[in-house]
Design a protein around this motif. Sequence first.
Motif, PDB file in Angstrom:
ATOM      1  N   ILE A 116       0.674   4.036  -2.972  1.00  0.00           N
ATOM      2  CA  ILE A 116       0.380   5.581  -2.793  1.00  0.00           C
ATOM      3  C   ILE A 116       1.545   6.306  -3.461  1.00  0.00           C
ATOM      4  CG2 ILE A 116       0.519   7.464  -0.836  1.00  0.00           C
ATOM      5  CD1 ILE A 116      -0.733   5.404   0.770  1.00  0.00           C
ATOM      6  N   GLU A 160      -8.214  -1.640   7.773  1.00  0.00           N
ATOM      7  CA  GLU A 160      -7.921  -0.482   6.931  1.00  0.00           C
ATOM      8  C   GLU A 160      -8.052  -1.088   5.392  1.00  0.00           C
ATOM      9  OE1 GLU A 160      -4.579   1.828   7.427  1.00  0.00           O
ATOM     10  OE2 GLU A 160      -3.214   0.078   7.119  1.00  0.00           O
ATOM     11  N   TYR A 161      -7.464  -2.700   5.685  1.00  0.00           N
ATOM     12  CA  TYR A 161      -7.654  -3.295   4.047  1.00  0.00           C
ATOM     13  C   TYR A 161      -8.817  -4.066   3.787  1.00  0.00           C
ATOM     14  CZ  TYR A 161      -2.573  -2.990   5.054  1.00  0.00           C
ATOM     15  OH  TYR A 161      -1.380  -2.490   5.265  1.00  0.00           O
ATOM     16  N   LYS A 209     -11.120  -0.366  -0.033  1.00  0.00           N
ATOM     17  CA  LYS A 209     -10.440   0.485   1.071  1.00  0.00           C
ATOM     18  C   LYS A 209      -8.932   0.425   0.261  1.00  0.00           C
ATOM     19  CE  LYS A 209     -12.224  -1.775   4.508  1.00  0.00           C
ATOM     20  NZ  LYS A 209     -12.428  -2.234   5.733  1.00  0.00           N
ATOM     21  N   LYS A 210      -7.964   0.425   1.374  1.00  0.00           N
ATOM     22  CA  LYS A 210      -6.525   0.613   1.241  1.00  0.00           C
ATOM     23  C   LYS A 210      -5.900  -0.659   0.572  1.00  0.00           C
ATOM     24  CE  LYS A 210      -5.009   3.950   4.346  1.00  0.00           C
ATOM     25  NZ  LYS A 210      -4.226   4.413   5.609  1.00  0.00           N
ATOM     26  N   SER A 211      -6.606  -1.758  -0.002  1.00  0.00           N
ATOM     27  CA  SER A 211      -6.028  -2.812  -0.717  1.00  0.00           C
ATOM     28  C   SER A 211      -6.196  -2.522  -2.177  1.00  0.00           C
ATOM     29  CB  SER A 211      -7.162  -3.932  -0.253  1.00  0.00           C
ATOM     30  OG  SER A 211      -6.792  -4.605   0.893  1.00  0.00           O
ATOM     31  N   THR A 223       0.832  -1.289   0.036  1.00  0.00           N
ATOM     32  CA  THR A 223      -0.023   0.047  -0.086  1.00  0.00           C
ATOM     33  C   THR A 223       0.580   1.319  -0.003  1.00  0.00           C
ATOM     34  OG1 THR A 223      -1.835  -1.233   1.060  1.00  0.00           O
ATOM     35  CG2 THR A 223      -1.824   1.146   1.301  1.00  0.00           C
ATOM     36  N   ARG A 224       2.039   1.375   0.730  1.00  0.00           N
ATOM     37  CA  ARG A 224       2.952   2.390   0.742  1.00  0.00           C
ATOM     38  C   ARG A 224       3.447   2.732  -0.811  1.00  0.00           C
ATOM     39  NH1 ARG A 224       7.718   2.795  -0.219  1.00  0.00           N
ATOM     40  NH2 ARG A 224       7.965   0.240  -0.058  1.00  0.00           N
ATOM     41  N   LEU A 251      -3.031  -4.153  -3.717  1.00  0.00           N
ATOM     42  CA  LEU A 251      -2.050  -3.736  -2.529  1.00  0.00           C
ATOM     43  C   LEU A 251      -2.370  -4.561  -1.564  1.00  0.00           C
ATOM     44  CD1 LEU A 251      -2.878   0.189  -2.968  1.00  0.00           C
ATOM     45  CD2 LEU A 251      -1.092  -1.103  -4.099  1.00  0.00           C
ATOM     46  N   ASN A 298      -7.692  -0.647  -5.990  1.00  0.00           N
ATOM     47  CA  ASN A 298      -8.805  -0.337  -6.873  1.00  0.00           C
ATOM     48  C   ASN A 298      -8.601  -1.168  -8.298  1.00  0.00           C
ATOM     49  OD1 ASN A 298      -7.243   1.417  -8.739  1.00  0.00           O
ATOM     50  ND2 ASN A 298      -6.996   2.488  -6.727  1.00  0.00           N
TER      51      ASN A 298
END
Length: 479
Positions: free
Chosen positions: A229, A403-404, A446-448, A225-226, A246, A450
């Motif tokens: 971004i 968050e995932y 979420k943060k996994s 994820t880092r 991610l 799109n």
Amino acid sequence: MREYAKFYIDGQWTDPAGAGTFEVVNPATEEVCGKVALGSAADVDRAVAAARRAFPGWSTTTGEERVEVLQNVLDVYQKRAGDLAAALTEEMGAPAALAGGFQVGLGAGHLSTAIAVLKDFVFEEQRGATLVVKEPIGVCGLITPWNWPMNQMAVKVFPALATGCTMVLKPSEKSPFTGQVFAEILDAAGVPAGVFNLVQGDGPGVGVPLAGHADVDMISFTGSTRAGIDIARNAAPTVKRVTQELGGKSPNIVLDDEAFAENVGKGVANMMGNSGQTCSAPSRMLVPAARMDEAIAIAREAASGITVGDPQGDFVMGPVVSEAQFEKIQALIQKGIDEGATLVAGGPGRPDGLEKGYYVKPTVFARVTNDMAVAREEIFGPVVTILGYDSVDHAVEIANDTEYGLAGYVAGADLEKARTVARRIRAGWVAINDAFDFACPFGGYKKSGNGREWGEFGFHDYLETKGILGYVPEAASSG
């Protein structure tokens, strides 16, 4: 010792612009097993230019012509399966049975699926007087990770080829050997010059200039994820499409029924596959709190059956990919102990008898709470955490408290109950009782990330949608 000093650009193996190299370390021996050239922005420029030149011709080929090319790729892929497997074992430590089985098999499965989808895919559809056309988006930058190299190259390269796109692939510098063999396969299969290009390198040298390149129309990235971004930030000024697969911290809800013992054991075994280095791995096992002691006993026995050793031998688990990965996992295992989780199996350090290599003990923590680091951070190693729930509603609440949202799992004998729970998990891919399907959409909430990969759904991100109004006269369309 493998040495790959050239990149595949415009249908040729060409020298890189610079002289930098990267040493690849065999994680089982901790010794250098190969060197690859490190690319730069100049190499990216050449590869993107080649892809741009090839786009007008490739994008206007028919579906039938692309099916023929993909079928040629499959034929060569199958012939080179042994070479791919050997590269996987050497570069990332995948046990020989896993490398030659599921790792290489995933690539072939996704390719066969892409061929089947392409044969029936609808690129044009008339709606009244308007023609809706699906057209290839253009030049694609594809950035893949080290943990499932063949899977990740397959789910990007093959849909891109099938939809008429051209591309530049940057494999992970930690697993570059398979990328080189893969490029040899596409070359031997007759993929036209410039349609597929390979530039090896690291994130700063190749990933950053590829993501920000003005002539790249899309970036497809799989990784942390880092890093995702950072990719999105680099791509933003050119307003290109960015799709990302991610990180994950996937829940595995084990229902309270007669299959409980079997499903707890399976959950532990599934987590240990590929040394736990799987973004969709079932790392958070949720069990009824009243059966926690039972789950602990079953999990301890299951973990004790996971053999660890030389990936050339007959072991379930090999090493993790690198020293940095080993140290990260060790730190998080220690953090779990420090936070008060019950250590059921495994723990810090190498397994007994293994003094060299990045081997990690199959580790199980129990009585974990969802605020602990081992329940919230993606460990990316053979570590499963067991959390208790009071009711199914409570299980779903814990499952979604992350968050995932890449994957989720539900295990139970009552299929209707499992279906109901699966619908409530906020993740892009939810498996009931370990089901698997190459045609299923794969991607995260979420943060996994799109976007979606796999099957027909993997085609859509590589296509633009055009509406041609008045394509058919109104009288004809209404008649």
